[in-house]
Structures are given as C-alpha cells and as structure tokens.
Design an enzyme around this catalytic site. Structure first.
Site, PDB file in Angstrom:
ATOM      1  N   ARG A 148       0.846  -1.193   0.000  1.00 42.76           N
ATOM      2  CA  ARG A 148       0.000   0.000   0.000  1.00 42.76           C
ATOM      3  C   ARG A 148       0.879   1.240   0.000  1.00 42.76           C
ATOM      4  NH1 ARG A 148      -4.106   2.126   4.748  1.00 42.76           N
ATOM      5  NH2 ARG A 148      -2.291   3.327   5.393  1.00 42.76           N
ATOM      6  N   TYR A 160      -3.428  11.414   6.472  1.00 41.83           N
ATOM      7  CA  TYR A 160      -3.660  10.028   6.861  1.00 41.83           C
ATOM      8  C   TYR A 160      -2.595   9.112   6.248  1.00 41.83           C
ATOM      9  CZ  TYR A 160      -5.071   5.310   6.658  1.00 41.83           C
ATOM     10  OH  TYR A 160      -5.024   3.958   6.757  1.00 41.83           O
ATOM     11  N   ASP A 211      -5.216   3.928  -0.041  1.00 37.22           N
ATOM     12  CA  ASP A 211      -6.365   4.190   0.833  1.00 37.22           C
ATOM     13  C   ASP A 211      -6.720   5.677   0.777  1.00 37.22           C
ATOM     14  OD1 ASP A 211      -8.264   4.231   2.816  1.00 37.22           O
ATOM     15  OD2 ASP A 211      -7.006   3.316   4.364  1.00 37.22           O
ATOM     16  N   HIS A 213      -9.239   6.889   2.476  1.00 37.73           N
ATOM     17  CA  HIS A 213      -9.728   7.145   3.838  1.00 37.73           C
ATOM     18  C   HIS A 213     -10.949   8.073   3.837  1.00 37.73           C
ATOM     19  CE1 HIS A 213      -8.795   6.966   8.258  1.00 37.73           C
ATOM     20  NE2 HIS A 213      -8.424   5.774   7.839  1.00 37.73           N
ATOM     21  N   GLU A 237      -9.095   2.165  -1.915  1.00 36.76           N
ATOM     22  CA  GLU A 237      -9.865   1.834  -0.705  1.00 36.76           C
ATOM     23  C   GLU A 237     -10.616   3.037  -0.149  1.00 36.76           C
ATOM     24  OE1 GLU A 237      -7.301   0.302   2.366  1.00 36.76           O
ATOM     25  OE2 GLU A 237      -8.696   0.947   3.916  1.00 36.76           O
ATOM     26  N   GLU A 263     -13.966  -1.317   6.135  1.00 31.41           N
ATOM     27  CA  GLU A 263     -13.283  -1.563   7.416  1.00 31.41           C
ATOM     28  C   GLU A 263     -14.103  -1.088   8.607  1.00 31.41           C
ATOM     29  OE1 GLU A 263      -9.608   0.629   6.674  1.00 31.41           O
ATOM     30  OE2 GLU A 263     -10.274   2.208   8.016  1.00 31.41           O
ATOM     31  N   ARG A 284     -13.902  -5.223   3.008  1.00 33.37           N
ATOM     32  CA  ARG A 284     -12.870  -5.102   4.039  1.00 33.37           C
ATOM     33  C   ARG A 284     -13.369  -5.319   5.467  1.00 33.37           C
ATOM     34  NH1 ARG A 284      -8.218  -3.481   4.006  1.00 33.37           N
ATOM     35  NH2 ARG A 284      -8.271  -1.776   5.507  1.00 33.37           N
ATOM     36  N   GLU A 340      -4.719  -7.305   4.997  1.00 37.94           N
ATOM     37  CA  GLU A 340      -3.825  -6.215   5.430  1.00 37.94           C
ATOM     38  C   GLU A 340      -2.952  -6.690   6.594  1.00 37.94           C
ATOM     39  OE1 GLU A 340      -5.932  -2.782   6.855  1.00 37.94           O
ATOM     40  OE2 GLU A 340      -4.137  -1.521   6.846  1.00 37.94           O
ATOM     41  N   TRP A 403     -12.019  12.101   8.575  1.00 38.38           N
ATOM     42  CA  TRP A 403     -10.601  11.834   8.769  1.00 38.38           C
ATOM     43  C   TRP A 403     -10.183  10.567   8.012  1.00 38.38           C
ATOM     44  CZ3 TRP A 403      -8.067   7.644  11.277  1.00 38.38           C
ATOM     45  CH2 TRP A 403      -6.668   7.760  11.205  1.00 38.38           C
TER      46      TRP A 403
END
Ligand code: GCO
Ligand code: MG
Length: 403
Positions: A148, A160, A211, A213, A237, A263, A284, A340, A403
């Site tokens: 990643r 992030y 990602d 995020h 992601e 996630e 995820r 991950e 975030w």
C-alpha cells in the site's frame, strides 16, 4: 457440553490499547477473542462486563451459532460497532475453544485450507513520493507481493497514512484528538505521480494499493480512479464514505480501478447493496468489528455469489487475536483476496504469543489448536490502559471533515 464457567475482560496497553475477552469452560479450556474498538475501547469492555458475561455463564461453549443468534437477536438493539465487536469477541473465543477441544487449528474446522497462505499487503509511506517509493522497495525486498502506498501531500502539514516512525504507523496518538488540515484538490494532484514513480521503481509484478480514507465525493473518486488506471492498482480503498451505498454507482461509472470498502462496517446489511449491485470488488469487513468469524463467513459467502473477494482490515488496532482469526478465515474461504498486515510492535507480540507467520509475501495461521494465539496476562497487567484518540481533519477554512 462444554459449560462456560467464567469469562472476563482484559484491558492492556502494550504500546496501544487492546481489549480481550477470555472464556473458560468447566474442563479448564480457555478461548480468547479480540474486542478492541479503537478510541472507544472501554465502551465494549463495559458492554461485555455488564451485559454479556452474566448471560454466558452456564451456557454450552460448543453452541456457537446459537450463542451468536442469542446475543444478536436477544439484545433487541441490533448492529452497531460496540454490540458487534462484543459479539465478535465471544464468537472468536468460542471458535478458539472448539478448536482446542478438537485438537485442530481453526481453519481445519472451517473446511480446511483453500490455499497455501494468505497474501498480505504491507504499508509503505513517506513524507514525499521519493521516501514512500524507497520504503516500498524495502517491502518488495522482504518478499511482499502487495504494497500500500501513502505519501505526504505537498502543501499539507500532515495526512492520513504517513507515519512519524519508519515502520509503525499508529494514528491513535493523543489523549485528545489532534487536528489536521485537508485539501482534496492538493491530495488529488499527488496520487497519480506517486503511482507513476512507484511503477517506474518497482515494476509491474507487485500489487499496489491506496487508501483514500473516505475523503472524496463519488465523482472525485471516479476521477481519481481514472487518473491511476494506467498503473493498474490492485485497489482504491474507502474512496468515499459508504453510508450511502448507492453512491458507489457514480464511482463505478467512471473507472475500472477496483474498489475496496468496509473496514468500519459491522454487518452484512452495511454492504448488501454494494455487493449485490457489484459496486465493489473487495469487502474489508473484519472479524472483530463485523460480528466474529460466524458473521464474517456469512458476508464472504454472500460476496462470493457476486465475485467480490475479501480484503480484511488488519491495522495495528486489531489485536494479534483478530489477526489470527483473520488468517484462519482467509486461508479457508474460497473468495479470499488479500489481507492487510501492518505488523504489531514487539511489546504487543510479547503480550500475545502466536503461531502465525510470514513467508514470501504470504501468511499462515500455523497449526496450533484453536486460534493459535494466547494472552500473557501477567505481562498484560504491566501495561495500563491509556486513553488515545484518532485524529480529526478539517478543511483549510475550518470545516469539519472526514478523517
Ligand atoms: C487501514 C485503516 C486504518 C484505520 C484505523 C482506525 O486501512 O488500515 O484505514 O489505518 O484508520 O485502523 O482505527
Ligand atoms: Mg483503510
């Protein structure tokens, strides 16, 4: 009958907070489950202590499905991260016990291995593209088949995924949330050059992931996916927050970059439309936050019907107990995609001795009976809980953002 005679919650902080449930049967067999919910740890501990443990005593540890249904339907208040993490902890501990009673590693009870090991992805990050790419090269040398990439964004002080430490990225870093400033425009300009530099340095025989995020709108995510398409990313992601599952239709209309999300999902209902409409490629959801092995297997079976593969969250706030459970799950399900792997600190690994291992880019859960992970309670007791929050982000004009 394997009567449950005790259950207790162990809170420890070997570098970061973890909540673990330990269940014991009349025959002295113990099982453990991860109950860690980053930044809200004690809510799950209280849910277990005050509302779940009293109901477990005297039940048959072998009746895993029945206990799952009892805790889910019996609570009346369904879903949510606190409830589902508590149910997950019980579920993991019961599977651990069942494996130990059978004398078999858990994956054997889940149908046996479907592959040699679980491909994992490591985290390469850096303050700028050059640093990220050099870290990615180090991962490639260690045998990682998937990496990643997260890089600092020119013009933004922090973002992030970029760690202060070379190896360990730990976002929950303060007793009160730290604040960072965000600009989607600056960020979007930085991703394509990152992928270009990474392909130039690493070649094409390695999977590259990224990602977002939750920081783009659907149409921005579509544009971003299109920008990096030439570099054939493995996935993009959390391109946009997924409360509105239909929002992913817009992203899909604009890019063939594979999409991963989930996630923060707790239940099959959080991803039903995403899967059914084939709006994502990887789900995820994790063992700890999505109701345990029992519920995650349900999600995976459903996803398999739509050619959606698994890609479980595996950040450092998911304990080695969850990691072990994820590997037993991952090695056995037919539609495994990737796992991950952020690696835990040495202190954390010492508190949770485990049988899983990494070799040539793949991880194996090991062949110890049950989950193959224990908790050293004496050592755990030396690390006292320390409140720690994830950061928050604001736009440059002060507007609160994701975030
Ligand atoms: C990831 C995640 C994490 C989360 C963290 C929150 O892809 O690994 O996005 O970094 O932010 O696990 O608790
Ligand atoms: Mg993520």
């Amino acid at each position: 009958m394997a009567e449950i005679v005790s259950a207790r919650v162990i809170v420890t902080c070997p570098g970061r907070n973890f909540v673990t449930l330990k269940i014991e049967t009349k025959d002295g067999i113990t099982g453990i489950g991860d109950a860690t919910l980053n930044g809200r740890e004690l809510a799950v501990a209280a849910y277990l202590n005050d509302h779940v443990i009293p109901m477990l005593i005297g039940r048959d540890a072998h009746r895993i499905e029945d206990i799952w249904q009892f805790l889910y339907k019996g609570a009346y208040w369904r879903r949510g991260p606190v409830t589902m993490s508590a149910i997950a902890a019980v579920d993991m501990a019961l599977w651990d016990i069942k494996g130990k009673v059978a004398g078999l590693p858990l994956y054997q009870l889940l149908g046996g291995a479907s592959r040699d090991g679980c491909m994992v992805y490591g985290h390469a990050n850096g303050r700028d593209i050059a640093e990220t790419v050099s870290n990615a090269l180090a991962y490639q040398e260690q045998g990682y088949k998937a990496i990643r990439l997260q890089s600092g964004v020119p013009g933004l002080a922090a973002t992030y995924g970029v760690s202060k430490d070379k190896y360990f990225y730990e976002p929950a870093d303060a007793a009160l949330p730290t604040e960072s400033l965000w600009s989607t425009e600056k960020y979007m300009r930085s991703v394509e050059p990152l992928f270009k530099a990474a392909r130039d340095a690493l070649g094409w025989d390695v999977h590259l992931l990224h990602d977002v995020h939750h920081r783009c709108t659907p149409v921005e995510a579509g544009r971003l996916g299109k920008d990096i398409e030439p570099y054939r990313p493995f996935w993009l992601e959390d391109a946009t927050p997924a409360e509105n599952q239909a929002g992913f239709r817009t992203i899909r209309q604009h890019t063939t970059t594979p999409l991963a999300v989930g996630e923060i999902f707790n239940s099959i209902w959080d991803c039903k439309q995403l899967i059914e409409e084939q709006l994502i490629d990887y789900i995820r959801a994790t063992v700890v936050h999505a109701g345990g092995i029992t519920h995650l297997r349900r999600i995976a079976s459903f996803a398999d019907l739509y050619q959606v593969r698994t890609g479980c969250h595996g950040a450092t706030d998911l304990s080695p107990v969850c990691m072990a459970a994820a590997l037993h799950f991952g090695i056995s399900v037919p539609n495994f995609g990737v796992q991950e792997y952020m690696r835990h600190s040495q202190e954390t690994d010492a508190v949770f001795p485990h049988s899983y291992s990494f070799k040539d880019g793949l991880m194996h859960p090991g062949d110890a009976p049950g989950l193959g992970v224990e908790i050293d309670e004496k050592l755990a007791a030396t690390f006292e809980y320390k409140r720690a929050y994830l950061p928050v982000a604001r736009l440059e004009d002060g507007t609160m953002f994701s975030w």
